[in-house]
Design a protein around this motif. Structure first.
Motif, PDB file in Angstrom:
ATOM      1  N   PRO A   1     -20.693  24.469  -7.826  1.00 43.62           N
ATOM      2  CA  PRO A   1     -20.156  23.315  -9.122  1.00 43.62           C
ATOM      3  C   PRO A   1     -20.405  22.663  -9.380  1.00 43.62           C
ATOM      4  O   PRO A   1     -21.528  21.907  -8.495  1.00 43.62           O
ATOM      5  CB  PRO A   1     -18.687  22.502  -7.541  1.00 43.62           C
ATOM      6  CG  PRO A   1     -19.653  23.488  -6.588  1.00 43.62           C
ATOM      7  CD  PRO A   1     -19.806  24.088  -6.344  1.00 43.62           C
TER       8      PRO A   1
ATOM      9  N   VAL B   1     -20.468  19.413 -10.103  1.00 45.21           N
ATOM     10  CA  VAL B   1     -19.516  18.100 -10.693  1.00 45.21           C
ATOM     11  C   VAL B   1     -20.295  16.841 -10.945  1.00 45.21           C
ATOM     12  O   VAL B   1     -21.571  16.625 -10.103  1.00 45.21           O
ATOM     13  CB  VAL B   1     -18.516  18.333 -10.151  1.00 45.21           C
ATOM     14  CG1 VAL B   1     -17.313  19.006 -10.617  1.00 45.21           C
ATOM     15  CG2 VAL B   1     -19.026  17.934  -8.862  1.00 45.21           C
TER      16      VAL B   1
ATOM     17  N   ASP C   1     -23.964  21.099 -18.806  1.00 50.05           N
ATOM     18  CA  ASP C   1     -22.151  22.031 -18.637  1.00 50.05           C
ATOM     19  C   ASP C   1     -22.068  23.688 -19.006  1.00 50.05           C
ATOM     20  O   ASP C   1     -22.809  23.540 -20.002  1.00 50.05           O
ATOM     21  CB  ASP C   1     -21.481  21.450 -20.495  1.00 50.05           C
ATOM     22  CG  ASP C   1     -19.558  21.614 -20.127  1.00 50.05           C
ATOM     23  OD1 ASP C   1     -19.014  21.749 -19.069  1.00 50.05           O
ATOM     24  OD2 ASP C   1     -19.277  21.016 -20.666  1.00 50.05           O
TER      25      ASP C   1
ATOM     26  N   HIS D   1     -13.984  21.202 -15.520  1.00 52.96           N
ATOM     27  CA  HIS D   1     -13.508  20.313 -14.435  1.00 52.96           C
ATOM     28  C   HIS D   1     -12.949  19.338 -14.633  1.00 52.96           C
ATOM     29  O   HIS D   1     -12.633  19.296 -15.200  1.00 52.96           O
ATOM     30  CB  HIS D   1     -14.582  20.685 -13.418  1.00 52.96           C
ATOM     31  CG  HIS D   1     -16.010  19.717 -14.092  1.00 52.96           C
ATOM     32  ND1 HIS D   1     -15.614  18.249 -14.270  1.00 52.96           N
ATOM     33  CD2 HIS D   1     -16.719  20.065 -14.503  1.00 52.96           C
ATOM     34  CE1 HIS D   1     -16.923  17.788 -15.105  1.00 52.96           C
ATOM     35  NE2 HIS D   1     -17.384  18.666 -15.012  1.00 52.96           N
TER      36      HIS D   1
ATOM     37  N   SER E   1     -13.095  21.850  -3.030  1.00 48.77           N
ATOM     38  CA  SER E   1     -13.384  20.166  -3.347  1.00 48.77           C
ATOM     39  C   SER E   1     -14.823  20.924  -2.905  1.00 48.77           C
ATOM     40  O   SER E   1     -14.244  20.319  -1.777  1.00 48.77           O
ATOM     41  CB  SER E   1     -12.424  18.951  -3.577  1.00 48.77           C
ATOM     42  OG  SER E   1     -11.558  19.108  -4.522  1.00 48.77           O
TER      43      SER E   1
ATOM     44  N   TYR F   1     -14.530  12.426  -4.737  1.00 50.74           N
ATOM     45  CA  TYR F   1     -12.600  12.709  -4.709  1.00 50.74           C
ATOM     46  C   TYR F   1     -12.272  11.903  -4.402  1.00 50.74           C
ATOM     47  O   TYR F   1     -10.474  12.845  -3.664  1.00 50.74           O
ATOM     48  CB  TYR F   1     -13.248  14.294  -3.987  1.00 50.74           C
ATOM     49  CG  TYR F   1     -13.473  15.548  -4.535  1.00 50.74           C
ATOM     50  CD1 TYR F   1     -15.209  15.468  -4.435  1.00 50.74           C
ATOM     51  CD2 TYR F   1     -13.678  15.863  -6.013  1.00 50.74           C
ATOM     52  CE1 TYR F   1     -15.804  16.353  -4.780  1.00 50.74           C
ATOM     53  CE2 TYR F   1     -14.183  16.833  -6.417  1.00 50.74           C
ATOM     54  CZ  TYR F   1     -15.266  17.336  -5.927  1.00 50.74           C
ATOM     55  OH  TYR F   1     -16.483  18.173  -7.080  1.00 50.74           O
TER      56      TYR F   1
END
Lengths: 137, 379
Positions: free
Chosen positions: A111, A113, A132, A137, B48, B304
């Motif tokens: 991921p 992010v 990207d 997301h 997550s 998060y």
């Protein structure tokens, strides 16, 4: 005073006939014991047994749910209609999680992010959208 | 199609009342309703890369959750006793236990309100949580802005934009006689000092010149020791060459300031400027007059955290709404007073079913929200 009116079927105890008397207080005590158990399990901070303890905690939650459903909500003494009402619900409920998991829960990639990128030093401006991968997301 | 009313060999329909069947079908849909939110929470949690699990940071109190679980289980038990009493035609006992259930419902909402207040006070709100250093710095700027403006509203009450009030404040302060300041003028001067500190913080953060560690130090130490001074003769030069008679900086010795002795100020550029008492026109230790520094919530970073807060408030918020609906059903029963009779048995049973469902949802919410995050932390 007739409390056995056959013309309509909405009255107190006539429906389920005779069923063994439930000791609701014992069920309540059982529920309290289960609650204490789940708190006790929380105090075990053992990383190697993590999944065992999590399974135990969820099993205790399911046990409590069964006590409430079967005795307090009287489902033990109801007919087979309970499956007709509750089975589609359960299937759809579990199905929802399986439906959401591939898009949100599973990862086929690392991921990318902002929370995972290296902390940008205070002096340099953050580089945005450079990495990207197109999945958003 | 002929239909003989005396036929009993074919039983149509389910052997329960329509109301009860309706309630069970409704509960079936409610199960799906809550599974949507709980399922979302589970999927987001495991999906997550990080999740706030430190209960000190998220202000999740396991004791409060545990007490709430016990409260709901006890209230479920009381509802069942009340329903049993209805069946035995003991309506006084039914009303009694229904009242206990209602009281416990209020206790549950009270504990929930206490938990929610903890979240609001610490800014654990969806959309408001900083997930990296830059957001945390900006959050602190916003917090300081509202603290400084709040202080201005106390000093200059009434409607009016902050810049209008600031103009009034400056005008009032301009009438102060040096060395003979009234307490109010001291307050106004202290506010000006705080406003300068805020402007400095805001421009440093937007210029990306401050780290989170530096901000922590400023909140914990520098703000309490900042002195603003107007001097007769210039004491330092600005970067563009101007002579400055108005400076602010961190003082080395607060006692020296209070005893009107010589003191040294460390200004933002890093220079140390010595100020002697006979050069001072007026000097102020803003933190000693108005307490703004301790009203600013310390910055924290919670990766998060916003997703967590969203899931938390969604699940517990809808659960609390269901508790309110259950309480309404009980209120309808209790409002009958001594008029509660066997006609209300089915209503009581269905209200009880709804309440047991509310208990059921909490039985799953408690481990998922309170116990699981602590267990998932792999150390």
């Amino acid at each position: 005073m007739s409390h056995e009116a056959a013309a309509h079927d909405s009255h107190g105890h006539g429906d389920h006939g005779s069923h063994p008397h439930v000791n609701y207080f014992s069920i309540f005590i059982a529920l309290c014991v289960c609650t204490l158990l789940s708190i006790v399990f929380d105090l075990f901070k053992s990383p190697s047994l993590k999944w065992v303890i999590i399974s135990l905690v969820m099993a205790v939650a399911c046990a409590k749910a069964m006590f409430v459903l079967r005795y307090f909500m009287h489902l033990k003494f109801e007919g087979n209609w309970k499956f007709i009402v509750l089975l589609p619900t359960t299937i759809l409920a579990i199905g929802l999680i399986f439906a959401l998991a591939p898009d949100i829960g599973l990862h086929y990639y690392q991921p990318d992010v902002p929370q995972n990128r290296e902390q940008v030093p205070a002096a340099a401006p953050a580089a945005e959208h450079k990495d990207d991968h197109g999945h958003g997301h | 199609m002929s239909h003989s009313p005396a036929t009993t060999s074919v039983k149509m329909g389910i052997p329960i009342s329509r109301a009860k069947l309706g309630m069970w079908l409704f509960l079936g849909t409610e199960i799906m309703f809550f599974t949507a939110f709980i399922g979302t929470y589970i999927v987001c949690f495991f999906g997550s890369p990080g999740w706030p699990t430190d209960t000190d940071q998220t202000h999740i109190k396991i004791a409060a959750g545990g007490i709430n679980t016990f409260v709901l289980i006890l209230s479920s038990y009381f509802v069942v006793v009340a329903h049993e009493a209805m069946g035995l035609r003991n309506f006084a006992r039914a009303r009694q236990f229904l009242t206990y259930t209602m009281v416990l419902a209020f206790v549950f909402l009270g504990i929930k309100s206490y938990e929610y207040k903890g979240k609001f006070d610490h800014y654990i709100l969806p959309g408001k949580i900083a997930e990296d250093d830059f957001q945390a710095l900006n959050n602190t700027v916003k917090a300081m802005k509202s603290a400084v403006e709040g202080s201005l509203d106390t000093l200059i009450p009434g409607d009016g934009k902050p810049h209008e009030k600031q103009a009034l404040l400056t005008e009032e302060l301009g009438k102060a006689k040096p060395g003979e300041e009234t307490p109010r003028e001291k307050e106004l001067r202290a506010w000006m000092g705080w406003n300068e500190e805020f402007s400095r913080l805001r421009s440093e953060v937007s210029g990306n010149k401050l780290t989170l560690e530096q901000l922590h130090h400023r909140l914990e130490h520098d703000f309490d020791n900042t002195v603003v001074v107007d001097t007769k003769t210039p004491v330092m030069k600005h970067a563009d060459g101007r002579d400055l008679t108005h400076i602010s900086g961190v003082i080395d010795n607060v006692e020296a300031f209070k005893n009107k002795q010589k003191f040294t100020l460390t200004v933002p550029t890093g220079e140390k400027i010595e100020i002697s008492p006979d050069n001072i026109v007026n000097a102020s230790l803003p933190a000693g007059v108005i307490d703004i520094g301790h009203k600013i919530h310390h910055p924290f970073v919670m990766p998060y955290g916003n997703l967590f807060a969203s899931c938390y408030f969604l699940m517990t918020g809808f659960h609390a709404i269901h508790v309110l609906v259950g309480m309404t059903l009980f209120a309808v029963l209790l409002m009958q007073g001594s008029g509660l009779d066997e006609k209300w048995t089915d209503f009581m049973e269905n209200a009880g079913l709804y309440w047991h469902f509310v208990d059921l949802v909490w039985i799953f919410l408690f481990p998922l929200l309170y116990i699981l995050p602590g267990l998932m932390v792999a150390t």
